[in-house]
Design an enzyme around this catalytic site. Structure first.
Site, PDB file in Angstrom:
ATOM      1  N   SER A 228       7.000  -5.688  -6.025  1.00  0.00           N
ATOM      2  CA  SER A 228       7.025  -4.641  -5.016  1.00  0.00           C
ATOM      3  C   SER A 228       6.398  -5.117  -3.701  1.00  0.00           C
ATOM      4  CB  SER A 228       6.337  -3.411  -5.580  1.00  0.00           C
ATOM      5  OG  SER A 228       6.839  -2.289  -4.941  1.00  0.00           O
ATOM      6  N   LYS A 232       7.259  -8.607  -1.691  1.00  0.00           N
ATOM      7  CA  LYS A 232       7.571  -8.881  -0.288  1.00  0.00           C
ATOM      8  C   LYS A 232       6.741 -10.100   0.115  1.00  0.00           C
ATOM      9  CE  LYS A 232       7.490  -3.785   0.362  1.00  0.00           C
ATOM     10  NZ  LYS A 232       8.708  -3.193  -0.063  1.00  0.00           N
ATOM     11  N   TRP A 319      14.717   3.843  -4.832  1.00  0.00           N
ATOM     12  CA  TRP A 319      13.915   3.665  -3.611  1.00  0.00           C
ATOM     13  C   TRP A 319      14.032   2.222  -3.105  1.00  0.00           C
ATOM     14  CZ3 TRP A 319      11.787   6.562  -0.089  1.00  0.00           C
ATOM     15  CH2 TRP A 319      10.643   6.175   0.608  1.00  0.00           C
ATOM     16  N   HIS A 370      10.181   1.520 -11.748  1.00  0.00           N
ATOM     17  CA  HIS A 370       9.596   0.534 -10.837  1.00  0.00           C
ATOM     18  C   HIS A 370       8.337  -0.069 -11.463  1.00  0.00           C
ATOM     19  CE1 HIS A 370       8.591  -1.021  -6.867  1.00  0.00           C
ATOM     20  NE2 HIS A 370       7.375  -0.507  -6.988  1.00  0.00           N
TER      21      HIS A 370
HETATM   22  C1  GCU Z   1       5.912   2.094  -2.001  1.00  0.00           C
HETATM   23  C2  GCU Z   1       6.611   1.427  -0.831  1.00  0.00           C
HETATM   24  C3  GCU Z   1       7.455   0.244  -1.286  1.00  0.00           C
HETATM   25  C4  GCU Z   1       6.634  -0.685  -2.128  1.00  0.00           C
HETATM   26  C5  GCU Z   1       6.002   0.069  -3.273  1.00  0.00           C
HETATM   27  C6  GCU Z   1       5.057  -0.739  -4.158  1.00  0.00           C
HETATM   28  O1  GCU Z   1       6.848   2.744  -2.799  1.00  0.00           O
HETATM   29  O2  GCU Z   1       7.364   2.393  -0.168  1.00  0.00           O
HETATM   30  O3  GCU Z   1       7.976  -0.449  -0.168  1.00  0.00           O
HETATM   31  O4  GCU Z   1       7.430  -1.752  -2.585  1.00  0.00           O
HETATM   32  O5  GCU Z   1       5.224   1.126  -2.753  1.00  0.00           O
HETATM   33  O6  GCU Z   1       4.432  -1.678  -3.676  1.00  0.00           O
HETATM   34  O7  GCU Z   1       4.933  -0.401  -5.344  1.00  0.00           O
END
Ligand code: GCU
Length: 392
Positions: A228, A232, A319, A370
């Protein structure tokens, strides 16, 4: 259950203003991976490496993640704790403090590292940028978590490491400066200054500096893994630091592996509003203006080429736009092709729990929410076995 119902209700009346309807994705054109700014068509590895790759890196620095500072005055590695009999004798635990000094300030990254016992030669390693609770990467193994199943990695013959991302930059819009950015205060006021995601990636590179001088680790076989927001950062780390031999980006979604131009699920405006401390200030210019972006995330994936890349999604994680993630990875194939590396990814997104694990490009969509799970790790091990050659 109640929460889930409220969430689904929110989605159906579109309270967040996000699109989850494929029919509502407007037509878009992605920036061409293989066309230089001066309109030169890129057809060779040489032109990719000398012209287009550096151009794309600068585009991401300037517009998204900010510049990556490469200079510092000093770096010191200190093994603060050690257990040669960890995991019932199966592993050697090292707790290493990586202290980096610049501008008379020091940042300390605490690395937890397990190396398989009785190794005959340096081993390949996985490094997780831990963006969940510290207990997930505990050295004492009080908590055994699928998020970082260290025992399984040791069993498979890999060294397994992690640091907690808050050592590099607290994940908070008021305090993110209290880490790596103390060394580089000028970044805070620059439009292209790095923020938290840049700092997390920077820290991964300092761990690589450590691996280079740990005789137990084969630093030419290190995989950087992130989930997540950590995914990134793992992508950005692998893009700017080619010493990482392989990259895993798990459920990384917007400004990770998925395409921004599609505006499906999380958008740039949404992410910049919820997390104003993650990306360079310049990125905010693209709030509700994906069309104006001179890049998209397929170009970031392509920066990992020719090294293997594992991209994942979870079936309930709209998402993070699984379809847009897959399209992004498929686009990146073009650069792998320049290296004569053929991807075996099918044209359409694979079915749930049907992993494609052949180098150079791997993908799966896991059933469920997720998360980063033992199932995901089991596939990453397969890709590493396949690429580095299974050793036991
Ligand atoms: C939030 C955010 C995402 C990210 C996620 C996470 O949902 O909007 O961009 O990837 O957190 O880090 O679990």
């Amino acid at each position: 259950k109640k929460l889930l119902i409220i969430f689904l209700l929110c989605i159906s009346v579109n309270v967040f203003g996000q699109n989850y309807d494929e029919a509502k994705v407007a037509a878009y054109t992605l920036p061409d991976l293989l066309m230089s700014v001066n309109k030169k068509k890129i057809t060779t590895v040489k032109d990719w490496e000398n012209i287009r790759r550096p151009e794309i890196l600068s585009l991401f620095e300037e517009n998204v993640y900010g510049k990556m500072p490469r200079q510092f005055d000093n770096i010191v590695f200190e093994v603060k704790g050690e257990n040669k009999n960890a995991m019932n004798g199966k592993a050697h635990l090292k707790e290493v403090e990586i202290a980096v000094t610049s501008n008379k300030k020091t940042v300390r990254i605490n690395l937890i590292l397990f190396v398989p016992s009785k190794i005959k030669e340096p081993v390949a390693a996985f490094l997780l940028i831990n963006n969940r609770g510290k207990e997930n990467t505990s050295p004492n193994r009080e908590v055994i978590s699928g998020f970082w199943p260290a025992e399984r990695l040791i069993e498979a013959g890999y060294a397994i490491a992690a640091f907690h991302y808050s050592d590099a930059a607290p994940d908070n819009e008021d305090t993110f400066q209290n880490g790596v950015l103390r060394l580089y205060p000028e970044q805070l006021s620059a439009g292209d200054g790095m923020k938290a995601v840049g700092a997390w990636a920077w820290a991964a590179s300092r761990v690589m500096d450590y691996f280079k001088q740990d005789k137990d680790i084969d630093a030419s076989k290190v995989t950087v893994v992130g989930h997540s927001r950590g995914g990134k950062a793992s992508l950005w780390a692998a893009a700017q630091d080619t010493r990482f031999a392989m990259c895993v980006t798990n459920c990384s979604g917007n400004t990770g592996a998925s395409l921004s131009h599609r505006r499906f699920g999380e958008t740039i405006e949404r992410i910049n509003t919820s997390f104003p401390h993650w990306f360079a200030d310049n990125y905010k210019k693209y709030n509700s203006n994906e069309k104006g972006l001179p890049l998209d995330q397929h170009m970031l994936l392509a920066l990992v080429a020719p090294r293997p890349l594992y991209v994942t999604n979870a079936s309930q994680d709209l998402w993070a736009d699984p379809k847009g993630t897959y399209l992004s990875e498929k686009e990146a194939e073009k650069v792998y092709r320049l290296y004569k590396l053929t991807s075996s990814l099918p044209v359409s997104p694979p079915a749930v729990n049907m992993p494609f694990v052949k180098p150079p490009l791997a993908y799966h969509i896991r059933e469920g929410k997720h998360d980063l799970t033992e199932y995901d790790w089991a596939q990453f091990i397969k890709l590493a076995d396949n690429h580095f050659g299974k050793k036991k």
